[in-house]
Scaffold this motif. Structure first.
Motif, PDB file in Angstrom:
ATOM      1  N   ARG A1182       0.826  -1.206   0.000  1.00 31.24           N
ATOM      2  CA  ARG A1182       0.000   0.000   0.000  1.00 31.24           C
ATOM      3  C   ARG A1182       0.861   1.258   0.000  1.00 31.24           C
ATOM      4  N   GLY A1183       1.957   1.226   0.756  1.00 35.90           N
ATOM      5  CA  GLY A1183       2.832   2.404   0.808  1.00 35.90           C
ATOM      6  C   GLY A1183       3.424   2.705  -0.551  1.00 35.90           C
ATOM      7  N   THR A1184       3.862   1.661  -1.260  1.00 31.31           N
ATOM      8  CA  THR A1184       4.439   1.859  -2.586  1.00 31.31           C
ATOM      9  C   THR A1184       3.403   2.438  -3.538  1.00 31.31           C
ATOM     10  N   GLN A1185       2.188   1.889  -3.503  1.00 32.33           N
ATOM     11  CA  GLN A1185       1.157   2.387  -4.402  1.00 32.33           C
ATOM     12  C   GLN A1185       0.759   3.825  -4.054  1.00 32.33           C
ATOM     13  N   LEU A1186       0.752   4.165  -2.764  1.00 32.09           N
ATOM     14  CA  LEU A1186       0.436   5.537  -2.365  1.00 32.09           C
ATOM     15  C   LEU A1186       1.512   6.501  -2.841  1.00 32.09           C
ATOM     16  N   MET A1187       2.780   6.086  -2.694  1.00 29.77           N
ATOM     17  CA  MET A1187       3.887   6.922  -3.147  1.00 29.77           C
ATOM     18  C   MET A1187       3.807   7.131  -4.666  1.00 29.77           C
ATOM     19  N   ALA A1188       3.516   6.019  -5.405  1.00 23.34           N
ATOM     20  CA  ALA A1188       3.420   6.134  -6.847  1.00 23.34           C
ATOM     21  C   ALA A1188       2.277   7.057  -7.248  1.00 23.34           C
ATOM     22  N   ALA A1189       1.144   6.948  -6.566  1.00 18.52           N
ATOM     23  CA  ALA A1189       0.001   7.798  -6.898  1.00 18.52           C
ATOM     24  C   ALA A1189       0.327   9.271  -6.661  1.00 18.52           C
ATOM     25  N   ASP A1190       0.997   9.563  -5.547  1.00 18.47           N
ATOM     26  CA  ASP A1190       1.371  10.962  -5.260  1.00 18.47           C
ATOM     27  C   ASP A1190       2.297  11.500  -6.342  1.00 18.47           C
ATOM     28  N   TYR A1191       3.267  10.671  -6.762  1.00 15.87           N
ATOM     29  CA  TYR A1191       4.204  11.130  -7.787  1.00 15.87           C
ATOM     30  C   TYR A1191       3.482  11.382  -9.101  1.00 15.87           C
ATOM     31  N   LEU A1192       2.673  10.436  -9.533  1.00 14.99           N
ATOM     32  CA  LEU A1192       1.973  10.597 -10.806  1.00 14.99           C
ATOM     33  C   LEU A1192       1.039  11.804 -10.767  1.00 14.99           C
ATOM     34  N   ARG A1193       0.389  12.039  -9.637  1.00 10.29           N
ATOM     35  CA  ARG A1193      -0.523  13.171  -9.520  1.00 10.29           C
ATOM     36  C   ARG A1193       0.214  14.510  -9.554  1.00 10.29           C
ATOM     37  N   ARG A1194       1.442  14.467  -8.981  1.00  9.98           N
ATOM     38  CA  ARG A1194       2.172  15.722  -8.846  1.00  9.98           C
ATOM     39  C   ARG A1194       3.065  16.000 -10.053  1.00  9.98           C
ATOM     40  N   ARG A1195       3.706  14.946 -10.588  1.00 10.06           N
ATOM     41  CA  ARG A1195       4.726  15.166 -11.613  1.00 10.06           C
ATOM     42  C   ARG A1195       4.326  14.675 -13.015  1.00 10.06           C
ATOM     43  N   ALA A1196       3.450  13.743 -13.107  1.00 10.76           N
ATOM     44  CA  ALA A1196       3.155  13.114 -14.398  1.00 10.76           C
ATOM     45  C   ALA A1196       2.072  13.898 -15.141  1.00 10.76           C
ATOM     46  N   PRO A1197       2.078  13.847 -16.463  1.00 13.16           N
ATOM     47  CA  PRO A1197       1.065  14.557 -17.275  1.00 13.16           C
ATOM     48  C   PRO A1197      -0.249  13.777 -17.338  1.00 13.16           C
ATOM     49  N   TRP A1198      -0.855  13.591 -16.217  1.00  8.09           N
ATOM     50  CA  TRP A1198      -2.069  12.786 -16.207  1.00  8.09           C
ATOM     51  C   TRP A1198      -3.249  13.481 -16.872  1.00  8.09           C
ATOM     52  N   ARG A1199      -3.190  14.829 -16.976  1.00  9.64           N
ATOM     53  CA  ARG A1199      -4.299  15.549 -17.601  1.00  9.64           C
ATOM     54  C   ARG A1199      -4.403  15.232 -19.093  1.00  9.64           C
ATOM     55  N   SER A1200      -3.263  14.929 -19.697  1.00 11.46           N
ATOM     56  CA  SER A1200      -3.284  14.608 -21.135  1.00 11.46           C
ATOM     57  C   SER A1200      -3.217  13.098 -21.386  1.00 11.46           C
ATOM     58  N   ARG A1201      -3.035  12.301 -20.351  1.00 13.53           N
ATOM     59  CA  ARG A1201      -2.945  10.842 -20.502  1.00 13.53           C
ATOM     60  C   ARG A1201      -3.953  10.167 -19.550  1.00 13.53           C
ATOM     61  N   PRO A1202      -5.085   9.784 -20.085  1.00  6.39           N
ATOM     62  CA  PRO A1202      -6.103   9.160 -19.220  1.00  6.39           C
ATOM     63  C   PRO A1202      -5.618   7.874 -18.550  1.00  6.39           C
ATOM     64  N   ASP A1203      -4.676   7.115 -19.187  1.00  3.47           N
ATOM     65  CA  ASP A1203      -4.207   5.885 -18.563  1.00  3.47           C
ATOM     66  C   ASP A1203      -3.503   6.156 -17.249  1.00  3.47           C
ATOM     67  N   LEU A1204      -2.751   7.264 -17.178  1.00  6.44           N
ATOM     68  CA  LEU A1204      -2.087   7.612 -15.918  1.00  6.44           C
ATOM     69  C   LEU A1204      -3.115   8.040 -14.873  1.00  6.44           C
ATOM     70  N   ALA A1205      -4.146   8.741 -15.313  1.00 10.67           N
ATOM     71  CA  ALA A1205      -5.203   9.130 -14.371  1.00 10.67           C
ATOM     72  C   ALA A1205      -5.876   7.891 -13.779  1.00 10.67           C
ATOM     73  N   ARG A1206      -6.103   6.890 -14.627  1.00 15.71           N
ATOM     74  CA  ARG A1206      -6.703   5.654 -14.112  1.00 15.71           C
ATOM     75  C   ARG A1206      -5.786   4.978 -13.112  1.00 15.71           C
ATOM     76  N   HIS A1207      -4.469   4.996 -13.373  1.00 13.53           N
ATOM     77  CA  HIS A1207      -3.527   4.422 -12.412  1.00 13.53           C
ATOM     78  C   HIS A1207      -3.605   5.137 -11.074  1.00 13.53           C
ATOM     79  N   VAL A1208      -3.692   6.487 -11.111  1.00 16.16           N
ATOM     80  CA  VAL A1208      -3.763   7.244  -9.855  1.00 16.16           C
ATOM     81  C   VAL A1208      -5.016   6.843  -9.073  1.00 16.16           C
ATOM     82  N   LEU A1209      -6.149   6.760  -9.762  1.00 14.30           N
ATOM     83  CA  LEU A1209      -7.388   6.355  -9.097  1.00 14.30           C
ATOM     84  C   LEU A1209      -7.259   4.951  -8.516  1.00 14.30           C
ATOM     85  N   HIS A1210      -6.656   4.047  -9.298  1.00 18.68           N
ATOM     86  CA  HIS A1210      -6.519   2.655  -8.842  1.00 18.68           C
ATOM     87  C   HIS A1210      -5.601   2.558  -7.625  1.00 18.68           C
TER      88      HIS A1210
END
Length: 1362
Positions: A1182-1210
Motif C-alpha cells: 500500500r505504501g508503494t502504491q500511495l507513493m506512486a500515486a502521489d508522484y503521478l498526480r504531482r509530476r506526471a502529465p495525467w491531464r493529457s494521458r487518461p491511462d495515468l489518471a486511471r492508475h492514480v485512481l486505482h
C-alpha cells in the motif's frame, strides 16, 4: 439345476379317455378333450396348477367326441370341433355354439398367428374361414374341396419387431448364437408386457390334403395347388419364416423336404432328406432350422436343414430303460428343451448347451403309456409340459432344485416330495412330505417346506441330527421361503410377509404402487434384498418384531444408465453392500456387476466379460455373499465356452477379484453346476443334484478349519487381493501349517499381476525357493533391469511362462524372450517358424544360430550351413570349423559359389596367410574390398596400381596414407589422405612427428575432440597461440586461460574469460583479475571476480574505477539468492548504479531484495511515469502504491494521458487513501471545467469525491464533505442556468444566473463570477440587462493586484483544491 414335478389332472368323471389337448399360446390354460363311454365327449379347461376352472358349464355331447381344439393367440377364446361337425366356442367362462357349414367330423381347427382368421375343415372336404379379430367368429368364406384337409399351417407374420423373449434376446446380442445360448439361464420377467395389445398377423396359409396335395390359401380365402407330394403327408411346418418343411411317407420311409416360400405362395425345393419314422407325432421342429425325428424304437435323429449336420439321441452315457419305446416328442422354443415320452411312461428331457450339444438334463416318469407330450405357456418363466397317457393326463412343471446348507449337514431335493440329507460324516437320511416341494429353507434346527399353498415346519431330532420331524403345517400362499432363527419370510404379492415357526403372522413389509410387485428376494443371514418388477431395490432386516428397512428404497432407473430389469441381487452379511446384475433396456443381460454402497449411496460397476464391446459372451447368473465374511462375494458367470466362478473382495465400494482361488482344471468347470453358497473356506455348488464343496487353495493343508485360522487366512487373502501387499506379508508370516508355501505362492502370483517384484522376492524366500530368491535379489540390484523385466523373472520362477513372455515383450527385452523360448522344448523351432517381423527378427537370428551349431555337432553340415547363412553368422564360425576339420577344399568350393563378401574377404586373408598373394588379391577384388587390395598392392610394391584404386573408399585411402607416412617427403600428402578418410588422430600424429605445426593445427580444427589432442601437442611444442585457440575450440576454456596467463597474453586471456562463463575457480579468478586490472581492464576483472563469487571485491573495483557499467556486468555483479549478505551487496550495487545514472537498474536490484519503496524512489529519479505505474501495479504494498500515486498526480502529465489518471485512481483506491482520492477527483472536476468546459463530467467527479470522502476516517472529513457538496450544488445550478438559456427561457436563465453570481461572489471554487457572467452575456444580447452584464464582466476581467495562487499539491485540503 432343475426338476420336473407332475400334477395329475382330475376330470368330472373317472373313467375317461383323453383324446387331444391344446395349450393357450400366451396364458396358462390347457384345454383337454376327453371321452366317456357312458356320457360321450366333453372338454375341460385346466389352469397352470392342474385345477379345472370353476364356474364353467362344460358341453357334453353324448354321441360325439372332440376332434379339434384351437385357442385364440391372445384372447380367452377356445374353439372346439366335434366329430358330428359341431363348432363350440368358450369365451370368458361361457360356452356357445357356432352355426358352421359342417356335417362331418372336423379334422382341423386353427387360428392365424394374430388371431384374425379361423380355419376349420371336416372329413367331407369342406373348408370354412372365419373372421375372428373381435367378438365371436363370423363366417368369411366356405369351400367344398372334396379331399380331406389333414394339416393347416399359417404363414409367418411380418412384424416390425420380434415379440418373443428369444427374439428380443437375439436382437440384443446382434444375432450372435453363442451369446444367445448364454442367456438360457435367465428369462426376463418384464416381457409379459410386450405380449399385450394387437399381434402381427398373416391370414395366408398352407393346407395339406390326404391325397398328398398342398394348397395355398391367400388372404381372401382363394385356394391354389402349389405341391403334389408322392405320398401321404404326415407333418408340415414353417421354418424360420421363409421355408416350408413337409414330411410324407413313401415306401415305408419318411421323406423330409424343405421348400422356399415365395411372396405369391409358390414353393421351390431347397433341400431333401430321407429317413425312417412311424407317424406325425414322431416329428417336431427343434430350433430355427433343426428337425427332431423318432427314427427307431429308442432313437431320435436331429437333422439341421441349414447345414445338413445330424445328431443322435440318446447320447453315449445317457441311461434309458431297457425295452422302452419312444412314442412322442415335443420341443420348447423358450428353454431350448426337447422332451420325449415312452411306452413305459418315462420322460427324457434334453437341453442344448452353449456348445450346441444336447445334454440329458432330467428324466422322470408318469403312470401309463405316453401317447403325446406337448409344451405350453411359454409366456411363463418356466414352461409347462402336458403328458397324455390316454387314461391319465398330467401337467409337469419345471422348477429349480431346492437345497439347504450348513457347515455340518446339507440337503438336496431329489423328487417332488423327497429331500435327501447328507453330512460331513457321510451319514444320510431323507425327508418325505405330503406336499409338492417348491420352496425350501434350512437353518440350524429347522427345515421349512412350501408348495405355494401350505408351509410345513420340520424340526431336527435331538438324538439324531440327520433326522427331522414334522411339527407344524399352516396355510401360506408363498413360492419363496427364507428362514432366520425362528422367523420365516415369504412373498405374497405385492407384499413381503413374516411368520414365526409357530405359524403366527408377525407383520408385513408393504410395497407401494410406484415400487411394483417383488420378482426376486434373497438373503444373507438376517438381511434380505428385494427386487421389484419396476426396478426398485429394497433392503430389509429380519428382527424379532418382523421386518424393518434400515435404508430407503432405491430405483435402479435413477442409479444405472440403460437399465431394463434386475436379474440377480444379493446383500452382504453386514447389510452395507448390495451386489446386483441387470438386463439392459433391450432385456439383454449386462455382463457388468454393480456394487451399491447402501450407506454412502454410491454405485460402481465391474466388467467381467472378455470384451468391452457388445455382443457380450459372458453374463452373471448367480451372486452369493459369504455368510461369515461380509467382504467376500462369489459371481457365477456363464460364457459361450464354459461356466466359471469369480470371487471378489469388497473394499472402499469397489470389487477386487481374488484370482487363482481354485485350479482352472478343477472338474466342476467341466460339468453343469450352479453356485449355491459361500461358507469359507468352502465354495458350495450344486451339480448333478448333489451338493459339492470346493476348498480354496490356501486351505488345502488342513482338514480341521478353526475359525481363528480361517479368519487369519482370509485377512491375508483380503490384503493380497486389494493390493496391500505389505500387510499381506505381515499377516502371512503369522500363518502356520505344513503347506504354508501355498499361501506364499498365491501372494507371489498376485505380485506378478500387480508388478511388485520386491514383495515377490520375499515370497520366493518364504516358499523355500532359494534359487529364485537369490536370482530376484540379483535382478533387483541390476540397474539395467526395469520393473517389468523383474516381474517377468519372478513369473518364470513361479512357472507362469506365458505371463513371463508377455512381460519381457512389454519391457522390450528380446534377449530375455529368446532365452525363455529357447529353454522350452522345441523352442528354437518355435522361434524360427514364427513371424519374421519387428522385434522377432533378433529372436529368429539367435535361434537360427543356436540350431545351426546343434546341427553341425550332429554332422548335418548342409542344413547347418543354410541356417548359419540365414542367421548372418557364417563368418567366422563356418570357415574356422571347416579349416579345423581339414576341409579346406570344401570351403574353397563353397566360397566360389557364395556371394557373401565377408566370407570371400576371410578366404582372402586365409590365402594371404599361406603365401598365395595373387589368389588373395583376386579374392579381395571379388569381394570389392578396396582397402585390402590397396594394402596388399603396396605390400607387393605395386604402387601405381594402388594409387589408381586408393580413392575408391575411406579404407583404401587409409591404407595408402599408411604407406605414404613411411616416406618423409610425403608427410603432407599422408596427412591429407588421413584427413580425407577421417583418420584425424593419425594425421595429427604424423604431422607432429614431422614438426609440421601448421598441419597439426589444420588437423586439430576438424573436430573438438581432435582439437584437444592437437592443442596438447602444440602446447608441449611451445606453440602457445595456436594451442590456446585449439583449447578454446575444444571447449576447454580453463586450460586456454591457464596457458594465456602463463604466457601473459591479455587478449587471449580476455577471450578465454568470456568463453569460460561460470566455470572458474576462485583462486584463478583472483590472479586473473589482478592481471586484468594492471592491464586497465577493470570491467573484465570485476566480471571475473563476480563469476567466481567474490562480489565485494568486484564492487570495490567498480567503485574505484570509472569503467562503464553495462547491463551484462550489472547482472553478474548481482549476487544470486542464497548468497551471504546478499541484501547489503545489492543495496551497494544499487547505489553504484544510481550514482552512474542507471536508475532503472538500481531499482531492479532493490526490487530483488523486496525493497519496493527504494526501487520506486530510483524510478522516480528516472522520471519514467510508465515504469512507475507498471511497478506499482505489480506491487501489493500500500505504501508503494500511495507513493506512486502521489508522484503521478504531482509530476506526471495525467491531464493529457487518461491511462495515468486511471492508475492514480486505482492506486489511491488500493491504498485506501480516500482523502487524497477525493482531492484527485476534485482536481479532475476542475480540469474538466477549465480545460474542456464539461460541467457534466465535473459534476460526476464531484459526486465521486463526495462518496470517497465519506469513506475517509479523517477528522476534517465533515468540513471537506460540506465543501464538496457546496461546489457540486454550484455546478448543478450553473448547468440549470445553461439549460434554461439554451431552451429559450432567457429571463428565467438571467434571473437564476444573477442569483448564482451573488452566491459565488467572493468565494473560491469551480464556479466563478466570470464564468457565470460569460454565460449570461452570451445569451443576453437582446435583454435589457445585457449591457449591464457586459460592463460587469469587463470590470471583473481587469488584472488583479493580488499575487496568483500557487499550484496546488496533494497535501492541500479539499477547500484549497477547489
Amino acid at each position: 439345476m432343475t426338476l420336473y414335478t407332475d400334477t395329475r389332472l382330475n376330470f368330472i368323471d373317472n373313467n375317461v379317455v383323453t383324446t387331444l389337448s391344446s395349450w393357450h399360446p400366451a396364458l396358462p390354460f390347457l384345454a383337454v378333450g376327453s371321452y366317456n363311454q357312458d356320457k360321450g365327449g366333453f372338454v375341460t379347461i385346466f389352469d397352470e396348477m392342474g385345477h379345472a376352472l370353476e364356474g364353467c358349464d362344460w358341453p357334453v355331447l353324448f354321441s360325439n367326441q372332440v376332434t379339434g381344439l384351437a385357442w385364440h393367440p391372445t384372447r380367452k377364446l377356445l374353439v372346439v370341433g366335434w366329430d358330428g361337425g359341431e363348432l363350440y366356442l368358450w369365451l370368458e367362462y361361457s360356452w356357445a355354439r357356432l352355426e358352421a357349414p359342417h356335417n362331418s367330423a372336423l379334422t382341423t381347427v386353427t387360428f392365424s398367428p394374430g388371431g384374425g382368421r379361423l380355419l376349420a375343415s371336416d372329413a367331407a372336404g369342406s373348408l370354412s374361414g372365419w373372421q375372428a379379430s373381435s367378438g365371436a367368429p363370423l363366417t368369411a368364406f366356405h369351400h367344398q374341396l372334396g379331399d380331406v384337409i389333414t394339416h393347416v399351417k399359417f404363414c409367418a407374420p411380418h412384424p416390425t419387431s420380434e415379440s418373443s423373449i428369444r427374439g428380443l434376446a437375439r436382437a440384443a446380442v446382434a444375432g450372435d448364437e453363442n451369446a444367445l445360448d448364454a442367456l438360457a439361464a435367465w428369462r426376463p420377467r418384464t416381457t409379459a408386457k410386450l405380449r399385450e395389445g394387437l399381434q402381427p398377423d398373416n391370414h395366408a396359409c398352407y393346407a395339406a390334403q390326404d391325397n398328398g396335395v398342398i394348397l395355398y390359401i391367400d388372404h381372401a380365402g382363394a385356394c391354389s395347388e402349389v405341391l403334389n407330394s408322392p405320398g401321404n403327408i404326415v407333418f408340415m411346418d414353417i421354418l424360420s419364416s421363409v421355408y416350408l418343411l413337409v414330411a410324407w411317407e413313401t415306401g415305408g420311409a419318411l421323406s423330409l423336404s424343405r421348400f422356399v416360400i415365395s411372396s405369391d405362395g409358390s414353393l421351390t425345393t431347397d433341400t431333401h432328406v430321407r429317413m425312417s419314422a412311424r407317424n406325425g407325432q414322431s416329428i417336431v421342429l427343434a430350433g430355427s432350422f433343426c428337425v427332431a425325428v423318432i427314427t427307431g424304437d429308442n432313437l431320435i435323429r436331429i437333422w439341421d436343414s441349414e447345414t445338413g449336420d445330424n445328431d443322435v439321441l440318446p447320447n453315449d452315457g445317457d441311461e434309458t430303460a431297457p425295452g422302452d419305446v419312444f412314442t412322442s416328442i415335443s420341443y420348447c422354443n423358450l428353454s431350448d428343451t426337447l422332451c420325449c415320452g415312452t411306452s413305459q411312461g418315462n420322460l427324457y428331457l434334453w437341453r442344448r448347451d452353449h456348445r450346441s450339444k444336447w445334454k440329458l438334463i432330467s428324466s422322470t416318469s408318469v403312470k401309463g403309456t405316453v401317447k403325446e407330450v406337448t409344451w405350453g405357456s411359454e409366456g411363463l418363466m418356466n414352461p409347462l409340459l402336458h403328458v397324455n397317457c390316454i387314461t391319465n393326463a398330467f401337467i409337469l412343471r419345471e422348477q429349480n432344485v431346492c437345497w439347504g446348507y450348513s457347515n455340518n449337514i446339507w440337503m438336496v431335493q431329489k423328487s417332488a416330495q423327497e429331500i435327501a440329507i447328507t453330512g460331513k460324516t457321510n451319514l444320510s437320511s431323507t425327508i418325505n412330505t405330503s406336499i409338492t416341494i417348491k420352496a425350501l429353507a434350512f437353518r440350524e434346527n429347522y427345515v421349512v417346506l412350501g408348495d405355494g399353498k401350505d408351509v410345513q415346519v420340520w424340526m431336527r431330532n435331538k438324538d439324531n441330527e440327520f433326522k427331522f420331524s414334522l411339527i407344524r403345517t399352516f396355510a401360506w400362499k408363498t413360492d419363496v421361503l427364507i428362514l432366520y432363527n425362528d422367523l420365516i419370510v415369504g412373498i405374497v404379492s405385492p407384499h413381503i410377509e413374516c411368520y414365526n415357526i409357530a405359524g403366527n403372522k408377525i407383520g408385513i413389509l408393504p410395497s407401494t404402487e410406484g415400487e411394483g410387485e417383488p420378482i426376486a428376494i434373497t438373503n444373507t443371514n438376517k438381511f434380505i434384498v428385494i427386487a421389484t418388477i419396476d426396478g426398485t431395490i429394497k433392503l430389509a432386516e429380519i428382527t424379532k418384531k418382523g421386518l424393518r428397512m434400515p435404508f430407503p428404497a432405491k430405483n435402479c432407473y435413477q442409479m444405472i444408465e440403460d437399465f431394463g430389469e434386475v436379474m440377480r441381487s444379493s446383500v452382504n452379511a453386514s447389510g452395507l453392500y448390495i451386489c446386483l446384475s441387470i438386463a439392459n433396456s433391450g432385456l439383454a443381460p449386462d455382463p457388468r456387476i454393480y456394487l451399491w454402497d447402501v450407506a454412502n449411496d454410491v454405485i460402481n460397476s465391474t466388467l467381467l466379460s472378455d470384451t468391452n464391446l457388445a455382443p457380450y459372451h459372458s453374463v452373471p447368473i448367480a451372486i452369493v455373499w459369504d455368510n461369515n465374511d461380509s467382504r467376500l462375494v462369489g459371481i457365477h458367470m456363464r460364457s459361450s465356452e464354459f461356466d466359471r466362478i469369480h470371487l471378489f473382495f469388497c473394499h472402499d465400494s469397489k470389487l477386487y477379484e481374488y484370482k487363482h482361488w481354485c485350479p482352472i482344471s478343477e472338474d466342476y468347470f467341466l460339468s453343469d453346476f450352479i453356485l449355491c453358497s459361500l461358507s469359507t473356506p468352502h465354495i458350495i455348488i450344486l451339480t448333478q443334484q448333489n451338493i459339492k464343496r470346493i476348498l480354496m487353495n490356501e486351505f488345502e493343508d488342513s482338514n480341521d478349519h478353526e475359525q481363528a485360522k480361517v479368519k487369519q487366512v482370509l485377512n491375508f487373502i483380503y490384503y493380497m487381493t486389494t493390493g496391500h501387499l505389505e500387510k499381506a506379508v505381515v499377516m502371512g508370516s503369522n500363518i502356520t501349517g505344513s503347506k504354508i508355501s501355498i499361501v506364499w505362492d498365491s501372494l507371489a502370483k498376485a505380485c506378478v499381476s500387480l508388478k511388485r517384484p520386491d514383495v515377490g522376492a520375499i515370497c520366493l524366500g518364504k516358499m523355500g525357493n532359494l534359487k529364485g530368491a537369490l536370482m530376484m535379489r540379483k535382478v533387483l540390484n541390476d540397474d539395467n533391469m526395469d520393473d517389468t523385466s523383474r516381474v517377468g523373472v519372478l513369473a518364470v520362477h513361479l512357472g507362469m511362462i506365458e505371463e513371463a513372455e508377455k512381460l519381457f515383450r512389454e519391457a522390450q527385452r528380446p534377449d530375455l524372450v529368446t532365452r525363455l523360448i529357447s529353454a522350452k522344448e522345441g523352442g528354437l523351432n518355435e522361434i524360427i517358424n514364427g513371424e519374421q517381423e519387428g522385434e522377432n527378427m533378433l529372436l529368429i537370428k539367435s535361434a537360427q544360430h543356436k540350431l545351426a551349431k546343434v546341427l553341425w555337432a550332429n554332422g548335418e553340415t548342409n542344413a547347418a550351413l543354410k541356417l548359419f547363412e540365414s542367421a548372418g553368422t557364417l563368418v567366422p564360425h563356418v570357415p574356422r570349423m571347416l579349416i579345423a576339420q581339414g576341409q579346406a577344399s570344401v570351403l574353397a568350393q563353397y566360397v566360389i559359389t557364395s556371394n557373401d563378401s565377408n566370407l570371400i574377404t576371410w578366404w582372402g586373408h586365409y590365402l594371404e596367410s599361406i603365401g598365395d598373394l595373387d589368389g588373395a588379391l583376386e579374392a579381395y577384388s571379388k569381394a570389392n574390398d578396396f582397402g585390402e587390395q590397396t594394402r596388399l598392392l603396396c605390400h607387393m610394391d605395386r604402387i601405381d596400381e594402388a594409387e589408381k584404386i586408393c580413392h575408391k573408399n575411406s579404407s583404401s585411402l587409409y591404407q595408402m596414407a599408411r604407406n605414404l607416412e613411411m616416406n618423409a617427403n610425403e608427410t603432407e600428402n599422408a596427412v591429407k589422405m588421413y584427413l580425407k578418410c577421417g583418420a584425424v588422430s593419425s594425421a595429427i600424429r604424423v604431422a607432429a612427428e614431422a614438426g609440421a605445426w601448421s598441419l597439426v593445427r589444420r588437423a586439430g580444427n576438424s573436430s573438438s575432440q581432435h582439437a584437444l589432442y592437437a592443442a596438447s601437442i602444440l602446447e608441449n611444442a611451445g606453440q602457445n597461440e595456436h594451442a590456446i585457440a585449439l583449447y578454446q575450440k575444444a571447449g576447454k576454456a580453463h586450460m586456454a586461460l591457464k596457458l594465456a596467463l602463463s604466457c601473459g597474453d591479455t587478449d587471449a586471456m580476455l577471450a578465454s574469460v568470456q568463453a569460460l562463463g561460470a566455470r572458474v575457480e576462485p583462486a584463478l579468478a583472483h590472479t586473473l583479475a589482478a592481471h586484468l586490472r594492471r592491464a586497465d581492464h577493470h570491467a573484465h576483472a570485476a566480471a571475473l571476480l563476480a563469476t567466481a563469487g567474490n562480489y565485494e571485491e568486484a564492487l570495490d573495483i567498480v567503485e574505484q574505477s570509472t569503467a562503464p557499467l553495462s547491463e551484462e556486468l550489472s547482472e553478474k555483479l548481482a549476487a544470486p539468492a542464497g548468497t551471504s549478505g546478499r541484501d547489503a551487496l545489492l543495496r551497494r550495487l544499487a547505489d553504484v548504479l544510481g550514482t552512474r545514472g542507471l536508475y532503472h537498474q538500481a531499482a531492479k536490484r532493490l526490487a530483488h531484495i523486496g525493497d519496493k519503496a527504494g526501487a520506486l524512489r530510483w524510478l522516480m529519479r528516472a522520471g519514467d511515469a510508465d515504469r512507475i505505474a507498471t511497478f506499482a501495479a505489480a506491487s501489493r504494498d500500500r505504501g508503494t502504491q500511495l507513493m506512486a500515486a502521489d508522484y503521478l498526480r504531482r509530476r506526471a502529465p495525467w491531464r493529457s494521458r487518461p491511462d495515468l489518471a486511471r492508475h492514480v485512481l486505482h492506486f489511491y483506491t488500493r491504498a485506501k487513501a480516500y482523502g487524497k482520492l477525493a482531492a484527485f477527483y476534485a482536481e479532475c472536476a476542475k480540469m474538466e471545467i477549465d480545460d474542456y468546459e464539461n460541467y457534466e463530467k465535473a459534476l460526476e467527479a464531484l459526486k465521486e469525491a463526495t462518496r470517497c470522502i465519506a469513506k475517509s476516517s479523517d477528522t476534517e472529513s465533515s468540513a471537506q464533505t460540506i465543501a464538496l457538496q457546496e461546489q457540486a450544488t454550484f455546478v448543478k445550478r450553473f448547468l440549470d442556468v445553461k439549460k434554461a438559456l439554451q431552451s429559450g427561457e432567457i429571463n428565467t436563465g438571467i434571473t437564476s444566473g444573477q442569483q448564482l453570481i451573488h452566491a459565488v461572489s467572493g468565494r473560491p471554487g469551480l464556479i466563478t463570477e466570470e464564468k457565470v457572467l460569460r454565460l449570461l452575456v452570451q445569451y443576453s444580447t437582446e435583454h435589457p440587462d445585457g449591457d449591464k452584464l457586459k460592463r460587469q464582466l469587463k470590470l471583473l476581467q481587469q488584472p488583479s493586484k493580488e499575487d496568483d495562487v500557487s499550484q496546488e499539491s496533494p497535501e492541500q485540503s479539499i477547500e484549497e483544491v477547489i
